[in-house]
Enzyme design. Structure first.
Site, mmCIF file in Angstrom:
data_model
loop_
_atom_site.group_PDB
_atom_site.id
_atom_site.type_symbol
_atom_site.label_atom_id
_atom_site.label_comp_id
_atom_site.label_asym_id
_atom_site.label_seq_id
_atom_site.Cartn_x
_atom_site.Cartn_y
_atom_site.Cartn_z
ATOM 1 N N ASP A 68 0.879 -1.181 -0.038
ATOM 2 C CA ASP A 68 0.160 0.080 -0.007
ATOM 3 C C ASP A 68 0.627 1.191 -0.039
ATOM 4 O O ASP A 68 1.477 1.571 0.966
ATOM 5 C CB ASP A 68 -0.925 -0.153 1.147
ATOM 6 C CG ASP A 68 -1.643 1.217 1.298
ATOM 7 O OD1 ASP A 68 -1.585 2.236 0.386
ATOM 8 O OD2 ASP A 68 -2.717 1.377 2.245
ATOM 9 N N SER A 82 3.709 9.656 -15.171
ATOM 10 C CA SER A 82 3.281 11.063 -14.639
ATOM 11 C C SER A 82 1.699 11.131 -15.343
ATOM 12 O O SER A 82 1.171 10.415 -15.777
ATOM 13 C CB SER A 82 4.243 11.977 -14.867
ATOM 14 O OG SER A 82 3.933 13.207 -14.390
#
Length: 343
Positions: free
Chosen positions: A89, A186
């Site tokens: 996570d 990105s």
């Protein structure tokens, strides 16, 4: 500016096509991809790599069942590769540290040749801070990847060292500088957004920020944000800031690692793809954005086309040529890819 070796690749090019073009750079390598789940570009990226027989493919994600489903699907089609699931996570630093410790302990994975930092979240409706006090989108999309990359760096540097030794011993006909890579997925918003250096957690109203840090209000209105000047937390701007950080991270990594160790880092915009990334969008936001995307981009691209630019960034040897040189008084450290080409 570093140029790609396949100028014909474009927004319609599929990741499988890119993998075939650079098959020799995939075969026998160890590749780690974050954010892999069926129906996402992480899976399409993994499938393209798997098609050309890497030695090990490590799939990282926070949901074990999705990792298992991804590995089952890939193993059925491409059984020659060894697959590993890495539960992590990225918004939780303890989880990231545990995942890195696990990966570093695997004796059959002495090195990592390619790291694709692909995982991401977007448009969380409410400002949320992690246990470390970091805004959740930024923590997941940037800080988690930053921490994971740094913690597993020994195995990345081991890959670069092995590549250099192979070149020295004459076991390769091409230069290995930049063959080991860290790729940060990105977004195009990185080209128009800014870092919120004085208020990264979005506690201050936008109008009260230094002018140099205030967001592009016109863009926020196009995304359906009323009165953005009066707001502090704007979900899409939190995403945009994390994407700027992805690009800066790549530039910083290349500056620190390329000349000394031969590790290259690049950032990219994968394109507009219909995935789970938009699961937090309201019906009104979805309708507004789809209209904007149709005007600007025409339509969504396929998952394979969305993964293609990640493959080019990870594999194209041309992107390592000239990086680090000074041109017109400026350092040429960064590279940002769109539609499979450097921009």
């Amino acid at each position: 500016m570093p140029a790609t070796t396949h100028p014909e690749f474009n927004d319609q090019t599929e990741a499988l096509e890119v993998a075939k073009a650079f098959a020799s750079s995939i075969h026998g390598k160890t590749i780690l991809i974050t954010g892999v789940n069926p129906g996402g570009i992480g899976f399409a990226t993994a499938e393209a790599f798997a098609s050309q027989s890497p030695s090990h493919l490590i799939l990282a994600g926070r949901t074990p069942s999705k990792l298992t489903a991804s590995i089952t699907a890939l193993r059925t089609k491409h059984p020659a590769t060894t697959y590993h699931a890495l539960e992590v996570d990225l918004s939780n630093q303890a989880s990231v540290r545990a995942a890195a410790t696990t990966l570093l302990s695997w004796p059959d994975i002495p090195q990592i040749n390619i790291l694709i930092n692909n995982a991401g979240i977007m448009n969380l409706p409410h400002r949320t801070l992690t246990a470390e006090g970091i805004e959740l989108t930024f923590a997941t999309n940037h800080v988690g990847h930053f921490l994971l990359t740094c913690l597993i760096m020994p195995k990345i540097l081991a890959a670069a060292e092995a590549e250099a030794e192979a070149e020295t011993e004459g076991n390769t006909t091409t230069t290995t500088r930049g063959a080991t890579r860290i790729i940060n997925v990105s977004a195009l918003s990185a080209s128009i957004a800014k870092m919120r250096w004085s208020d990264p957690t979005f506690a201050i109203k936008n109008k009260d920020l230094p002018v140099s840090e205030q967001p592009n209000y016109d863009i926020l209105r196009q995304w359906g944000t009323p009165d953005p000047e009066e707001r502090s937390y704007v979900p899409v701007e939190a995403y945009n800031q994390s994407k700027v950080a992805n690009v800066l991270f790549s530039i910083g990594l290349t500056r620190r690692l390329l000349e000394k160790y031969g590790v290259l880092s690049l950032a990219l915009h994968p394109g507009i793809i219909e995935t789970e990334l938009a699961r937090e969008f309201s019906a009104e936001q979805t309708a507004a954005l789809e209209q904007m995307w149709r005007v600007r981009y025409g339509s969504y691209r396929s998952l394979g086309a969305g993964a293609a630019t990640s493959l080019v960034a990870a594999l194209d040897p041309g992107l390592a040529v000239g990086v680090g040189e000074r041109r017109e008084g400026k350092e040429n450290y960064g590279a940002f890819l769109v539609d499979c080409q450097n921009v």
